[in-house]
Design a protein around this motif. Structure first.
Motif, PDB file in Angstrom:
ATOM      1  N   PHE A 111       0.823  -1.211   0.000  1.00  0.00           N
ATOM      2  CA  PHE A 111       0.000   0.000   0.000  1.00  0.00           C
ATOM      3  C   PHE A 111       0.863   1.271   0.000  1.00  0.00           C
ATOM      4  CE2 PHE A 111      -3.756  -2.468   2.055  1.00  0.00           C
ATOM      5  CZ  PHE A 111      -4.095  -2.977   0.808  1.00  0.00           C
ATOM      6  N   SER A 138       0.374   8.624  -6.980  1.00  0.00           N
ATOM      7  CA  SER A 138      -0.212   9.964  -7.138  1.00  0.00           C
ATOM      8  C   SER A 138       0.787  10.869  -7.848  1.00  0.00           C
ATOM      9  CB  SER A 138      -0.567  10.548  -5.770  1.00  0.00           C
ATOM     10  OG  SER A 138       0.592  10.582  -4.936  1.00  0.00           O
ATOM     11  N   TYR A 194      -4.177   6.728   4.249  1.00  0.00           N
ATOM     12  CA  TYR A 194      -3.322   7.359   3.232  1.00  0.00           C
ATOM     13  C   TYR A 194      -3.492   6.745   1.849  1.00  0.00           C
ATOM     14  CZ  TYR A 194      -0.299   3.253   3.693  1.00  0.00           C
ATOM     15  OH  TYR A 194       0.175   1.969   3.701  1.00  0.00           O
ATOM     16  N   TYR A 195      -4.182   5.579   1.773  1.00  0.00           N
ATOM     17  CA  TYR A 195      -4.343   4.942   0.463  1.00  0.00           C
ATOM     18  C   TYR A 195      -5.738   4.339   0.339  1.00  0.00           C
ATOM     19  CZ  TYR A 195      -3.392   2.284  -3.772  1.00  0.00           C
ATOM     20  OH  TYR A 195      -3.444   1.795  -5.062  1.00  0.00           O
ATOM     21  N   ARG A 196      -6.689   5.228   0.096  1.00  0.00           N
ATOM     22  CA  ARG A 196      -8.037   4.772  -0.233  1.00  0.00           C
ATOM     23  C   ARG A 196      -8.757   5.891  -0.974  1.00  0.00           C
ATOM     24  NH1 ARG A 196      -9.344   5.018   5.733  1.00  0.00           N
ATOM     25  NH2 ARG A 196     -10.610   6.888   6.032  1.00  0.00           N
ATOM     26  N   SER A 216      -3.567   1.709  -9.867  1.00  0.00           N
ATOM     27  CA  SER A 216      -3.729   2.133  -8.470  1.00  0.00           C
ATOM     28  C   SER A 216      -5.058   2.872  -8.355  1.00  0.00           C
ATOM     29  CB  SER A 216      -2.564   3.048  -8.066  1.00  0.00           C
ATOM     30  OG  SER A 216      -2.625   4.259  -8.809  1.00  0.00           O
ATOM     31  N   CYS A 272      -8.988  -0.356   4.474  1.00  0.00           N
ATOM     32  CA  CYS A 272      -7.993   0.375   3.682  1.00  0.00           C
ATOM     33  C   CYS A 272      -7.366   1.478   4.540  1.00  0.00           C
ATOM     34  CB  CYS A 272      -8.650   1.013   2.451  1.00  0.00           C
ATOM     35  SG  CYS A 272      -9.549  -0.162   1.425  1.00  0.00           S
ATOM     36  N   GLU A 277       2.068   1.688  -3.635  1.00  0.00           N
ATOM     37  CA  GLU A 277       0.982   2.062  -4.544  1.00  0.00           C
ATOM     38  C   GLU A 277       0.537   3.499  -4.317  1.00  0.00           C
ATOM     39  OE1 GLU A 277      -2.261  -0.626  -5.137  1.00  0.00           O
ATOM     40  OE2 GLU A 277      -0.975  -2.409  -5.184  1.00  0.00           O
ATOM     41  N   SER A 278       0.618   3.963  -3.070  1.00  0.00           N
ATOM     42  CA  SER A 278       0.190   5.340  -2.785  1.00  0.00           C
ATOM     43  C   SER A 278       1.075   6.365  -3.492  1.00  0.00           C
ATOM     44  CB  SER A 278       0.176   5.586  -1.272  1.00  0.00           C
ATOM     45  OG  SER A 278       1.495   5.658  -0.762  1.00  0.00           O
ATOM     46  N   HIS A 295      -5.402   5.946  -8.359  1.00  0.00           N
ATOM     47  CA  HIS A 295      -5.235   7.280  -8.948  1.00  0.00           C
ATOM     48  C   HIS A 295      -5.658   7.289 -10.416  1.00  0.00           C
ATOM     49  CE1 HIS A 295      -2.103   6.508  -5.829  1.00  0.00           C
ATOM     50  NE2 HIS A 295      -2.698   7.565  -5.303  1.00  0.00           N
TER      51      HIS A 295
END
Length: 452
Positions: A104, A111, A176-178, A140, A173, A107-108, A142
């Protein structure tokens, strides 16, 4: 004889049936300007000599050299594109820790469009160099960088099916990553679908949007329902994970009081253009639901070793009528090569049949009738993948796309041990011993996209 964009002369291997590989020895393959195979001609046919006379010596005539062979391009049904940045790391961790400590967070970072550009460009080039002509991608959450992946596939010549991932469930989730909200997740998914469908209109080999709930735990009911509606509205492909591990299988039962497959089906997420990854814990009733809806399984045999808690009973599921293809599952699987996954599919099935615990008697140790052959694993990597995606790819025959890899078995640095072998043996040697450097050229939709 016809105005062909390309004519190839050489020996090709392609699946005739699930069990049998066809050998097209010294055939001519005639490709039209749309990149489709319009004619395959054997040396015994009358028109063979006429075609040779017409095209030999022209720039668009390609005669394979001794020791070169044609395979269909591979179809990778499960790639987490952002995870290419972490491939080959952290595989000793349990799934929960792997996701939250490594996956995660990486993947974040997508952005950042510049970071996404560097990773995605490298990934698509790497997969093409490994003979993968079609790939089904999780991007992702994004929208912008997910669209960038589709654009890179279009530009580099790979047939890409790309999904903007939806993860809107705050219970499962990280903050920071949802997705910001369910409403925004669905709105951005629809915008992404429209943008990729517009891009597809200018892309010879095709790029396609894919509705992509990460898996049931990461999505709210509202998101799952909305994604099913969008898939139907725009007639898109669908992808997710299904019954991958003990935990995921158990989670769906706890939340919905039914198996993962039936929960996904309730939201309209099982259908002819749907591909579900892993599926190691499908019960027979789940498998029959898959078969009746046309939903396919992406079998990821290397990844399963690390994160699935079991071996997929691929033979059994195939016998129940499910379409099955192969996936690398970058980066739960460390290798970008479907050659490696073909080999592991055979090995895993053999271990399932023989059993692994030697303290148990041989007659009770394994699951009988589980093995698959090299030819059957090759089918999964090629024709099976094409059927899973409902696209005319994965076979070398008329009315299929000219998606091929040309294998050089005589390369000094990666020479295959071929000594007066017949073609059946040469095929098996290629499947077990070929390395990326043996892949001399890769063509997608009649266009050369990679050459060593």
């Amino acid at each position: 004889m016809g105005n062909y964009a390309h004519v190839f002369q050489g020996t090709a291997f392609t699946s005739k049936t699930f069990e049998e590989v066809g050998i097209l020895k010294d055939y001519l393959f005639c490709i039209n300007e749309k990149g489709m195979i319009v004619k395959t001609v054997s040396p015994e046919e009358e028109q063979y000599v006429t075609l040779l006379r017409e095209y030999e010596g022209k720039d668009n005539f390609h005669r394979l050299l001794d020791g070169e062979y044609i395979l269909p391009g591979f179809i990778d049904l499960h790639v987490h594109a952002p995870q290419w940045a972490q491939a080959g790391t952290a595989l000793d961790l349990p799934l929960y820790d792997w996701l939250n400590t490594y996956t995660f967070p990486i993947e974040s970072k997508f952005s950042d469009i510049n970071f996404a550009q560097s990773v995605y460009e490298d990934l698509v080039q790497t997969l093409l160099a490994n003979g993968t002509t079609t790939a089904l991608y999780f991007a992702s959450i994004h929208k912008e960088s997910s669209l960038l992946l589709a654009q890179i596939c279009a530009r580099l010549g790979q047939r890409g099916l790309v999904g903007k991932v939806v993860m809107d469930n705050p219970d499962q989730c990280p903050e920071y990553y949802r997705d910001e909200s369910t409403e925004i997740a669905l709105k951005e998914t629809e915008e992404f679908i429209i943008a990729v469908q517009e891009l597809n209109e200018q892309t010879k080999q095709g790029v396609y949007p894919v509705v992509t709930p990460r898996f049931i735990p990461s999505c709210t009911d509202e998101a799952l329902k909305g994604l099913g509606v969008l898939a139907a509205k725009y007639n898109t492909h669908i992808q997710s994970h299904c019954s991958e591990s003990d935990w995921q299988h158990g989670y769906a039962i706890e939340r919905f009081h039914k198996h993962d497959a039936f929960a996904l089906n309730d939201f309209g997420l099982l259908q002819e253009k749907a591909v579900m990854a892993h599926c190691n814990f499908l019960a027979d009733k789940d498998a029959k639901l898959f078969a009746s809806t046309g939903t396919a399984v992406a079998h990821c045999p290397i990844s399963n070793v690390f994160f699935s808690n079991g071996v997929l009973p691929a033979r059994h599921l195939h016998d129940l009528g499910i379409e099955i293809g192969l996936g690398t599952d970058i980066s739960g699987g460390f290798s970008p090569s479907l050659f490696d996954n073909v080999r592991q599919a055979v090995i895993a099935a053999r271990m399932l049949e023989e059993g692994v615990d030697t303290t148990i008697s041989a007659d009770k140790r394994g699951v009988s009738s589980s093995r698959i052959t090299t030819s059957e694993a090759f089918y999964f990597a090629t024709a099976g993948g094409g059927e899973a995606l409902s696209l005319p790819v994965g076979r070398i025959e008329e009315n299929y796309a000219w998606d091929v890899q040309i294998i050089n078995t005589t390369l000094p640095s990666a020479k295959l041990p071929i000594f007066n072998n017949d073609l059946e043996d040469i095929f098996q040697k290629i499947m077990y011993l070929a390395r990326p450097e043996n892949i001399q050229q890769v063509w997608v939709q009649g266009e050369k996209v990679h050459e060593r």
